[in-house]
Enzyme design. Sequence first.
Site, PDB file in Angstrom:
ATOM      1  N   ARG A 173       0.846  -1.197   0.000  1.00  0.00           N
ATOM      2  CA  ARG A 173       0.000   0.000   0.000  1.00  0.00           C
ATOM      3  C   ARG A 173       0.880   1.245   0.000  1.00  0.00           C
ATOM      4  O   ARG A 173       1.123   1.847   1.045  1.00  0.00           O
ATOM      5  CB  ARG A 173      -0.922  -0.013   1.220  1.00  0.00           C
ATOM      6  N   ASP A 206       2.061   4.953  -0.130  1.00  0.00           N
ATOM      7  CA  ASP A 206       1.399   6.150   0.389  1.00  0.00           C
ATOM      8  C   ASP A 206       1.219   7.210  -0.696  1.00  0.00           C
ATOM      9  O   ASP A 206       1.771   7.104  -1.794  1.00  0.00           O
ATOM     10  CB  ASP A 206       2.222   6.746   1.535  1.00  0.00           C
ATOM     11  N   ARG A 211      11.103   5.707   4.642  1.00  0.00           N
ATOM     12  CA  ARG A 211      11.237   7.163   4.693  1.00  0.00           C
ATOM     13  C   ARG A 211      11.780   7.627   6.041  1.00  0.00           C
ATOM     14  O   ARG A 211      12.549   8.606   6.106  1.00  0.00           O
ATOM     15  CB  ARG A 211       9.882   7.820   4.401  1.00  0.00           C
TER      16      ARG A 211
END
Length: 247
Positions: A50, A52, A200
């Site tokens: 999934r 972002d 990240r």
Amino acid sequence: MRNLKITLQYDGTNYVGWQRQGAGVSIQGLLEDALAPMNGEPITVHGAGRTDAGVHALAQVATVSFAGSLECLTLARALNAVLPADVRVLSVEEARPEFHARFSAIGKVYEYRIVNAPFVSPFLSRYAWHIAQPLDLEAMKHASRPLVGEHDFAAFRGAGLVVRSTNRAVRRIVWTDGGGYDRPLVMRIEGDGFLRHMVRNIVGTLVEVGTGRWPPSQVESVLSSLDRSRAGPTAPAHGLFLVGVDY
């Protein structure tokens, strides 16, 4: 019903991410809406990951139970004829009945791209984090080493994320120097899976080392703390690419 494996690329700039949501346009939603008329009824697509909002994919994988009779090559062409230009189907394949894009995956590969130069090329600004301050790449490489292996990555999870386990295995972290406004510095990370925002958050933490604000040894302390507040900031979404999924 046929079980189809769909591999696709997308520029995530204009989308709310992979997953269909209450507001905004998602990649999953676009694909489901494009497939429904070809299937003869509404359809659900399952993605390997999934991604972002703002995150890109070079080889996202999806599976779908499909009742239509179109051949795989014809279906791929039909999908590309109706999908927006920033979403492209690379291939459609017949898959084993038990194959699932998410649950059959044994690993994922991501890249994070940074342009470390006084300015960034306009052709890269949507696809890399621009950091004008010089980065110490050797210090960032050194700080990356403790992250390789199987660890509890709770300190690098997304804020508020609740999962059964925050243990993950990172197989490799490789840095490739860029050296210019049009040549990004790339961190390639491979693992069995990643927590939301984990890549990240790792990048944001390593940049703290690269700028000299933190010593390389602090990354290992952050990892062992299991405390998200000890890690660095979350790097911007637009520098992240899902490169591929291993099965």
